[in-house]
Structure formats: structure tokens, C-alpha cells
Design a protein around this motif. Structure first.
Motif, PDB file in Angstrom:
ATOM      1  N   LEU A 203       0.835  -1.211   0.000  1.00 46.13           N
ATOM      2  CA  LEU A 203       0.000   0.000   0.000  1.00 46.13           C
ATOM      3  C   LEU A 203       0.862   1.251   0.000  1.00 46.13           C
ATOM      4  O   LEU A 203       0.582   2.225  -0.708  1.00 46.13           O
ATOM      5  N   GLU A 541      -4.898  12.372   3.012  1.00 43.95           N
ATOM      6  CA  GLU A 541      -5.325  11.518   4.127  1.00 43.95           C
ATOM      7  C   GLU A 541      -4.852  10.069   3.917  1.00 43.95           C
ATOM      8  O   GLU A 541      -4.342   9.405   4.829  1.00 43.95           O
ATOM      9  N   LYS A 542      -4.979   9.644   2.645  1.00 46.79           N
ATOM     10  CA  LYS A 542      -4.576   8.268   2.321  1.00 46.79           C
ATOM     11  C   LYS A 542      -3.087   8.061   2.615  1.00 46.79           C
ATOM     12  O   LYS A 542      -2.689   7.067   3.241  1.00 46.79           O
ATOM     13  N   LYS A 544      -1.225   9.754   4.628  1.00 47.68           N
ATOM     14  CA  LYS A 544      -0.983   9.814   6.072  1.00 47.68           C
ATOM     15  C   LYS A 544      -1.389   8.487   6.736  1.00 47.68           C
ATOM     16  O   LYS A 544      -0.616   7.902   7.502  1.00 47.68           O
ATOM     17  N   VAL A 545      -2.577   8.005   6.401  1.00 46.05           N
ATOM     18  CA  VAL A 545      -3.089   6.771   7.048  1.00 46.05           C
ATOM     19  C   VAL A 545      -2.202   5.578   6.694  1.00 46.05           C
ATOM     20  O   VAL A 545      -1.849   4.771   7.567  1.00 46.05           O
ATOM     21  N   ILE A 546      -1.812   5.523   5.404  1.00 40.47           N
ATOM     22  CA  ILE A 546      -1.007   4.354   5.001  1.00 40.47           C
ATOM     23  C   ILE A 546       0.377   4.394   5.657  1.00 40.47           C
ATOM     24  O   ILE A 546       0.925   3.364   6.065  1.00 40.47           O
ATOM     25  N   GLU A 548       1.000   5.682   8.545  1.00 41.15           N
ATOM     26  CA  GLU A 548       0.771   5.264   9.934  1.00 41.15           C
ATOM     27  C   GLU A 548       0.567   3.742  10.011  1.00 41.15           C
ATOM     28  O   GLU A 548       1.092   3.076  10.898  1.00 41.15           O
ATOM     29  N   PHE A 549      -0.173   3.208   9.034  1.00 42.21           N
ATOM     30  CA  PHE A 549      -0.426   1.763   8.991  1.00 42.21           C
ATOM     31  C   PHE A 549       0.901   1.007   8.862  1.00 42.21           C
ATOM     32  O   PHE A 549       1.160   0.009   9.552  1.00 42.21           O
ATOM     33  N   VAL A 552       2.717   1.243  12.189  1.00 41.57           N
ATOM     34  CA  VAL A 552       2.046   0.419  13.209  1.00 41.57           C
ATOM     35  C   VAL A 552       2.233  -1.079  12.897  1.00 41.57           C
ATOM     36  O   VAL A 552       2.490  -1.885  13.802  1.00 41.57           O
TER      37      VAL A 552
END
Lengths: 729, 70
Positions: A203, A541-542, A544-546, A548-549, A552
């Protein structure tokens, strides 16, 4: 799943029908070396996997390679004609479903006269029986057979549940990068976290591409953006290369660290072995010299009988007696000679007188003989009848010619005269009589020297034995032979050098990587500045989220893995502590130390202050490994593997000795619902056997004693060999 | 490990507190069925579901992309 029984018929040394029943708890089969324990272990393995362990090559061999070795020699020998089958039947009870799985394997040979015709392979028969029904159903589908076997013993659990003592080393080989990861995989479902990392990485890559494309699409200077993108790709490739290099260097570093750690444990032993070996060689050299001197001296003893005239020992009186006798002899001899001389003197006087009348041979003897024949003296012309005085006088003239003056020498020639020899003997004796006096001193001094050499030789021999025993126990404890020990120091220094070099490379690589990343940030900042208009909010946003994913996913995997390592460590320590209770020398805490590449772990034994305990011997290491094996199983208690599967192990205790045997049995009976253990430790040590049978902390199943029908040293072949099975409880 | 256990393992990451996606102690109480508007938690759940159903990684990635492209 509980293994209810094993039935062996003509399988290897188990001639005829044999049966062992088992229950929950620790079931022990006791037997000395060569009594059939390993063959029993083979029987379990053979039914499940059509293989037996070949100890000579330390590998499993399929039936089609073993063939008639599967069948009892006694059974073959006793059969004159026809088929002989070996079979093993395992009966498993699925206590949850109250059903039985009966697994049988058979192998046959046909005997025709002296010829034995072997079947190509074995035959497998599996039965399934629900306890509520009377009849069992044969399972024929290969898939179903496979499922049943997996339910009896899954592949990932197998190495930790069914193993031989000598395999423990390789089951948990901390030098192999994936051993602990493999153990963790068995212990957990960490691979799920690995797979999610793969998704996060995919991703991140695709979303970054999407974002970059958007940035270029919105660029105010597309040409510059294209160039910057090329630069960016170039730097990204370099970063990838550097990261790959970093992994490789860290792997090398980890391997070097692992090897150094392993060697460090053996370093002191290796040094000691080397020192003792040098001492041994020196003693051996001295002993060889002394032995040579001793042998020479001892061989010289025989020669000395003559060279040093030891043969004359105790002959002092003999010479004196001989002297006296010789003196008497000489005296008598002189007397005898005087008598003879007197006789000769008178005889010679007569001869002289006769010779004074007429000269010898006058008249000539032929004329005298003629006169005798005619009985008449022709000199005086008178008759001389035969036998008359005149005739005898004439005859005396002939005899006189043969007469001469005799001397003492002439007389002596006529008798045996040893006088000269006896004189020579006397003279020799006289010469030797001086030596004879010093023979005793010479013998005493020689034997004193011999005794001294022998004492020295024995002392050196004792020293050598002592040092050899010391070296042997060191070799056993350290699992090192002399040449390996000699290589350890060099290897240790080489691995340390490699670790240092790798560490420098890691640092230098990190600097280059950091510079490249700075360059990348600058390019990305420039690309960002060229954007005119707005990057869509969903894309921001995508990204940023990816991101972070991605973070994590990585950190969670690491955290979960570390937690599992801690669980493993905790469980291993629990078992290690239990097994070593009663033996203070091996106390310590197992710590699984993470190595530089973040993948490999090394077990260390530390004290309560965290100081590493060095010089672990093979026994310690095996205990740590067994503790880890048990930890892998006991840490899975949530999945109830310990309830589901039976531990079957041959001679697991042989490496660490009797001190830990009871501790091991207690621990095993706590960790596993059912275990079957082949052991020689309880064979000779009856006190230990009594402890096994009576110790309340051990959940005991069935205990058997196996012995061969004919002891190994009393048989020339196996043609009469069978195995006696005695129930002990 | 159940899917909820796996989810909790992710939610225990410090990032969720740092970014104020969750409050202290909330991760442990979190249920699989708990409603959330947080995209990160949503895609983690999608990834876990994909993994547990032995879905191929590409399909899971596509599902997450579709979700984030909204």
C-alpha cells in the motif's frame, strides 16, 4: 489424543507378539544400551512415516531401503518356508470424540529354502472406530489418512514432540537464523503479522506512486518535475541498495556475534584443553623416554648375566672349595708322577743293560728270526730248541729292537689327563674371584636404578592417565575434541574481527543512508514547491493513514514477537528451574538475547544480576534446549497442544546425566498430558528407579523394563534374539 | 489468536495515543464490533479480515485503496 498401546509383531528385535499399554502421565520404558529402546522409538516413527532412524548416518531411512532389516532375525530364522510379517499397531484414543484411530504398518518377506524374497515396501492400514459402535471402519482415502495423521501429530509440532536425544542439538539450533522464528511460528501466529506488513508495504509503495504522479500532474514546471522525479527514483534505488546492503551486513554481524557468543562459552574450555593437551604431550614425551630407558635397562639385565658376570653370583665359596680340591689334585698328581718315574727308571735301567751287551739290531733281526725258526744259534753253532733258555735269549734280541727308554711324558700320554684344563679353570676362577665380590653391589645398584626408573615411569603413567581423564571429561563437557579446541581461539578472534568490521560497515552505511535520505527530502520538498493547485484531501489523508499503517504494522509485529520471545523465555526458565532443582551448579536464568540483525536470538545463561554465565557445558546447553522445546509446547497451552499430542522421545536424558533425570520427569509430567520416554538412566540406578516409581510430584503412567533374551556379549548373531518386557507398575 | 486479539495487539501501539485516536486503556477494551470513524483502525480491521480469510494480499490492498479513495 492419548496413545493407548503399541503392539509389535516380529519388528526388529521384538520377535513374536509384544505389547505396551500406556496411560496419561509419563510412561517410561527402561533399558540399557542396545536393549531395544531405539527400536521401540523406530516402531512409532515407522507406523506414522514409513521410516526408521539409522543411527550410523543419523538420518531416517524408508522401508524400501531397510527391507528385511525391519523383520526380526529370529522370526526369519525359525521359519523354514513361507511368509514372515513384521507389523506395528498404534492405537490412539481421541478422548474428546471418544473414538479410536488404529494405525497399522506391515512389511513381509518370503522365505524359500535359504533364499529370502523381500517385499518392495510396507503396507499401511488405518482403522477408525467410534466407541459407541462395535465395528471399526477402514480408512482408505489418502487425504483422510493424511488428516488423521496430522491430527495425531501436526508437522509443525512434530520436531518438538517426537525426537531422539541426539536430535535435541539440531531441533533448537540457535546458530541457524530461523530456529527461534520457526519456534515462534509454532508458538504463535506471528506470520499473520508478517503478512499484514507485506500488505502495508504494498500500500505504501502504490500510494506513494499515486501521490508523486499527482504532484507531477499539478506541477508548474513539468520538465523540472520530471527531472526531479528521475533524481528521486535514482536516490530511491540507491537507498534500496543501501538498505539491502545494511541487512546483509547486519546478518553477517549477527552471525559473527552468534558464533563469538557460542565460542565464548567454549573459549575457556578450549584454552584449558589446549594447555592440558600441551602438558599431556610433554608428559607423554617424558614417559616415552623413561620407558625406553627402562626397557633398555630391563633387556640389559639378561646380558648382564654374562657381561657383568652376574651368573657367578654366590660362587665365592665354590672357588675356595675348588682351590682346595685343585690343591689336593695337584699334590696327588705329583705323588703319582713320582711313582711312575720310579717305575720307569727301573724299566729303563733294564733296557740300558740289555743294550750294553750287543748293539741293537746286531745281528740283524731277519738272521735272528731265521735262527729262531731253525732252533739253532749260528753265532755259537749250538742247538736252541723252542722255549729253551738259549731260544728265549735269541728272541729277546728281536724284542729288544722294539724297546726304548720311556719318559714321564710318554707315560702320561697313555692316560686321560685333565690337569691342564683343571689348572685353566683354577686360573680363570682366580681372575673372576675379584669380580664375584662386586657382583652383589652391581646387581643391587642396577635394580635400584631400575626401581627408580619404574617409579618414575609409573608416576608419569599415572600423571598421563590423570591428565587424559581430565582432558576427556573436558572434551565431553565442552563437546570439543583437541583439534577443535585448538581452532576455537583462532576462530574466536576471526569472528570478533569480522564483527568489528561489520559494525564499522553498519555505521558507515548508516551515514551514507542518512545523507541519501536528506537528499531525498530536499528533492521531495522541491517537487512539492512546484505544485500549483491543491493535492486532493483524500490523497493526503490516504498517504498519512497508510504511512501510519506501515509504522504500526512494523512496530506491532516487533512488539508481538518480543512478547512471544519473553513468553518463551519465561516458560523456558520455569522448566529449566524445575529440571535443575537439586543441582546448584547449573543455576542461572535463561535469557534470549536479540542479535544485531533483529532476527536471531541466542540463549544465554545469566545470574540474578544479569551477568552472563560463561563456560556452559554440553549438559547445560542441552537442558536449555530441552527447556526451550518444552516452552514452545507449554506456551501453547491456549491451543491445548499439550493435551492433544503425546511426547515420544528416546534417551532425552542421556546427555545431561542422572542428576537432572527426576527434575526432567517432573517437568515433563507437568507439561505434557501424556509422554512416552525411553531411558537407560533408571536401568542400573535402582535408587533413581525407586524415586521415579514413588515420587508424588511425577504423574506416572506405565513403566516397563525391557531386556534382550540373550545379552549382546553372549550372542554371535540375532537369530535367537527377542525382547523381554516386564511391567514395573 | 482471535481477530479481536490481533486487532488489540495493533491498537496497543503508542501511535494511537500520540495521535489521540484512542484514549489510555481504550485499546484493551476495544471490541471488534466497536464502531469507529478512524481510517487507520478501519484499514487495520480490513487487513486482519483479509489475512484471517486467507485472502491474497493484492485483494486486501485493493479493498483498502478503494476504502481510502472515497
Amino acid at each position: 489424543m492419548i496413545l493407548q498401546s503399541i503392539e509389535l509383531n516380529n519388528f526388529m528385535c521384538y520377535a513374536g507378539p509384544n505389547r505396551f499399554d500406556f496411560t496419561e502421565g509419563i510412561n517410561v520404558i527402561i533399558g540399557d544400551n542396545g536393549y531395544g529402546k531405539s527400536k521401540l522409538y523406530d516402531a512409532f516413527w515407522w507406523v506414522m512415516y514409513n521410516q526408521c532412524f539409522d543411527t550410523s548416518i543419523k538420518k531416517f531411512k524408508y522401508t524400501n531401503l531397510l527391507k528385511r532389516q525391519i523383520v526380526s532375525d529370529k522370526a526369519i530364522d525359525e521359519t523354514e518356508e513361507g511368509m514372515i510379517s513384521a507389523s506395528v499397531v498404534l492405537t490412539f484414543h481421541n478422548t474428546e470424540k471418544d473414538s479410536l484411530y488404529i494405525l497399522e504398518r506391515r512389511y513381509s518377506v518370503r522365505k524359500s529354502g535359504d533364499k529370502i524374497i523381500e517385499d518392495q515396501d510396507s503396507e499401511e492400514i488405518i482403522w477408525f472406530k467410534e466407541m459407541s459402535y462395535m465395528n471399526a471402519k477402514e480408512v482408505k482415502e489418502a487425504d483422510q489418512i493424511e488428516r488423521i495423521k496430522k491430527s495425531i501429530l501436526p508437522d509443525n509440532i512434530k520436531p518438538y514432540m517426537w525426537f531422539q536425544g541426539e536430535q535435541v542439538e539440531s531441533i533448537i539450533d540457535f546458530n541457524k537464523s530461523d530456529t527461534l522464528t520457526h519456534a515462534i511460528n509454532v508458538l504463535s501466529n506471528i506470520t499473520r503479522f508478517d503478512n499484514i506488513i507485506t500488505v502495508a508495504e504494498g500500500l505504501k509503495e502504490s500510494s506513494t506512486k499515486e501521490f508523486n504522479k499527482k504532484q507531477r500532474d499539478l506541477s508548474g514546471d513539468k520538465g523540472k518535475s520530471e527531472n526531479l522525479e528521475l533524481d528521486r527514483q535514482n536516490i530511491l534505488d540507491r537507498i534500496k541498495g543501501l538498505e539491502l546492503q545494511d541487512i546483509q551486513i547486519k546478518d553477517t554481524l549477527a552471525t559473527a556475534e552468534e558464533k563469538s557468543e557460542t565460542l565464548l562459552n567454549k573459549l575457556a574450555d578450549a584454552q584449558k584443553i589446549r594447555e592440558i593437551e600441551a602438558k599431556r604431550k610433554s608428559i607423554e614425551q617424558n614417559l616415552s623416554e623413561i620407558q625406553e630407558e627402562f626397557d633398555e635397562e630391563q633387556q640389559g639385565l639378561h646380558k648382564r648375566m654374562f657381561t657383568s658376570k652376574w651368573v657367578l653370583k654366590g660362587t665365592e665359596n665354590l672357588f675356595d672349595e675348588y682351590g682346595k680340591m685343585y690343591n689336593q689334585f695337584e699334590h696327588k698328581k705329583l705323588q703319582h708322577e713320582a711313582q711312575i718315574q720310579a717305575r720307569l727308571d727301573s724299566e729303563n735301567a733294564l733296557v740300558s743293560e740289555m743294550q750294553a751287551r750287543l748293539p741293537i739290531d746286531v745281528p740283524e733281526p731277519i738272521h735272528v728270526q731265521h735262527m729262531l725258526d731253525i732252533e739253532r744259534c749260528l753265532v755259537c753253532d749250538r742247538e736252541a730248541l723252542t722255549g729253551s733258555e738259549a731260544w728265549l735269549k735269541m728272541k729277546a734280541l728281536i724284542d729288544r729292537s722294539q724297546m726304548k727308554i720311556k719318559t714321564l711324558e710318554d707315560e702320561e700320554k697313555s692316560v686321560h689327563n685333565f690337569s691342564g684344563d683343571l689348572k685353566k679353570l683354577y686360573q680363570n676362577g682366580l681372575g673372576l674371584s675379584h669380580n664375584v665380590k662386586s657382583i652383589d653391589d652391581d646387581i643391587a645398584s642396577t635394580f635400584r636404578r631400575l626401581r627408580k626408573l619404574d617409579k618414575k615411569r609409573k608416576a608419569l603413567s599415572d600423571d598421563l592417565k590423570k591428565i587424559e581423564s581430565e582432558i576427556n571429561s573436558l572434551i565431553v563437557d565442552a563437546a570439543l575434541n583437541v583439534s577443535q579446541a585448538a581452532n576455537i581461539l583462532n576462530e574466536y578472534s576471526a569472528q570478533n574481527e569480522l564483527a568489528k568490521r561489520s559494525m564499522n560497515e553498519v555505521n558507515s552505511n548508516a551515514n551514507i543512508l542518512s545523507r541519501r535520505k536528506e537528499e531525498l527530502s530536499k528533492i521531495e520538498a522541491e517537487l512539492s514547491k512546484l505544485v500549483i493547485g491543491e493535492i486532493p484531501a483524500y490523497l493526503k489523508e490516504k498517504i498519512k493513514v497508510i504511512e501510519e499503517f506501515y509504522l504500526v504494522a512494523h512496530s506491532t509485529r516487533k512488539r508481538v514477537f518480543n512478547k512471544l520471545v519473553l513468553i518463551l523465555e519465561e516458560e523456558a526458565n520455569k522448566h529449566y528451574l524445575e529440571m535443575t532443582q537439586g543441582n546448584m551448579s547449573s543455576r542461572g536464568i535463561i535469557r534470549l538475547k536479540e542479535l544485531s540483525n533483529g532476527k536471531n536470538y541466542m540463549p544465554e545463561l545469566v545470574d540474578e544480576n544479569g551477568n552472563v554465565l560463561l563456560q556452559l557445558n554440553t549438559g547445560n546447553i542441552i537442558l536449555i534446549k530441552l527447556a526451550t522445546i518444552m516452552a514452545i509446547i507449554s506456551a501453547r497451552q491456549g491451543s491445548r497442544d499439550t493435551d492433544l499430542y503425546t511426547l515420544i522421545t528416546d534417551a532425552p536424558m542421556s546427555v545431561f546425566g542422572e542428576d537432572y533425570t527426576i527434575g526432567f520427569c517432573k517437568t515433563v509430567s507437568k507439561v505434557y498430558r501424556q509422554s512416552i520416554i525411553m531411558s537407560k538412566e533408571f536401568y542400573k540406578n535402582l535408587a533413581l528407579r525407586e524415586q521415579l516409581l514413588t515420587n508424588g510430584e511425577i504423574k506416572l503412567g506405565k513403566v516397563y523394563l525391557i531386556t534382550p533374551s540373550i545379552p549382546e556379549n553372549a550372542r554371535s548373531n540375532r537369530n535367537s534374539l527377542s525382547t523381554n518386557i516386564e511391567k514395573l507398575n | 489468536m482471535t481477530k479481536e486479539d490481533i486487532l488489540k495487539a495493533y491498537l496497543e501501539d503508542d501511535l494511537f495515543i500520540e495521535k489521540s485516536y484512542l484514549k489510555e486503556g481504550e485499546a484493551q477494551k476495544y471490541k471488534w464490533a466497536s464502531h469507529t470513524e478512524n481510517n487507520l483502525i478501519q484499514i487495520i480491521k480490513t487487513a486482519i479480515e483479509g489475512e484471517l480469510s486467507n485472502e491474497s494480499g493484492n485483494i486486501t490492498e485493493r479493498k483498502i485503496n478503494t476504502f481510502l479513495n472515497k
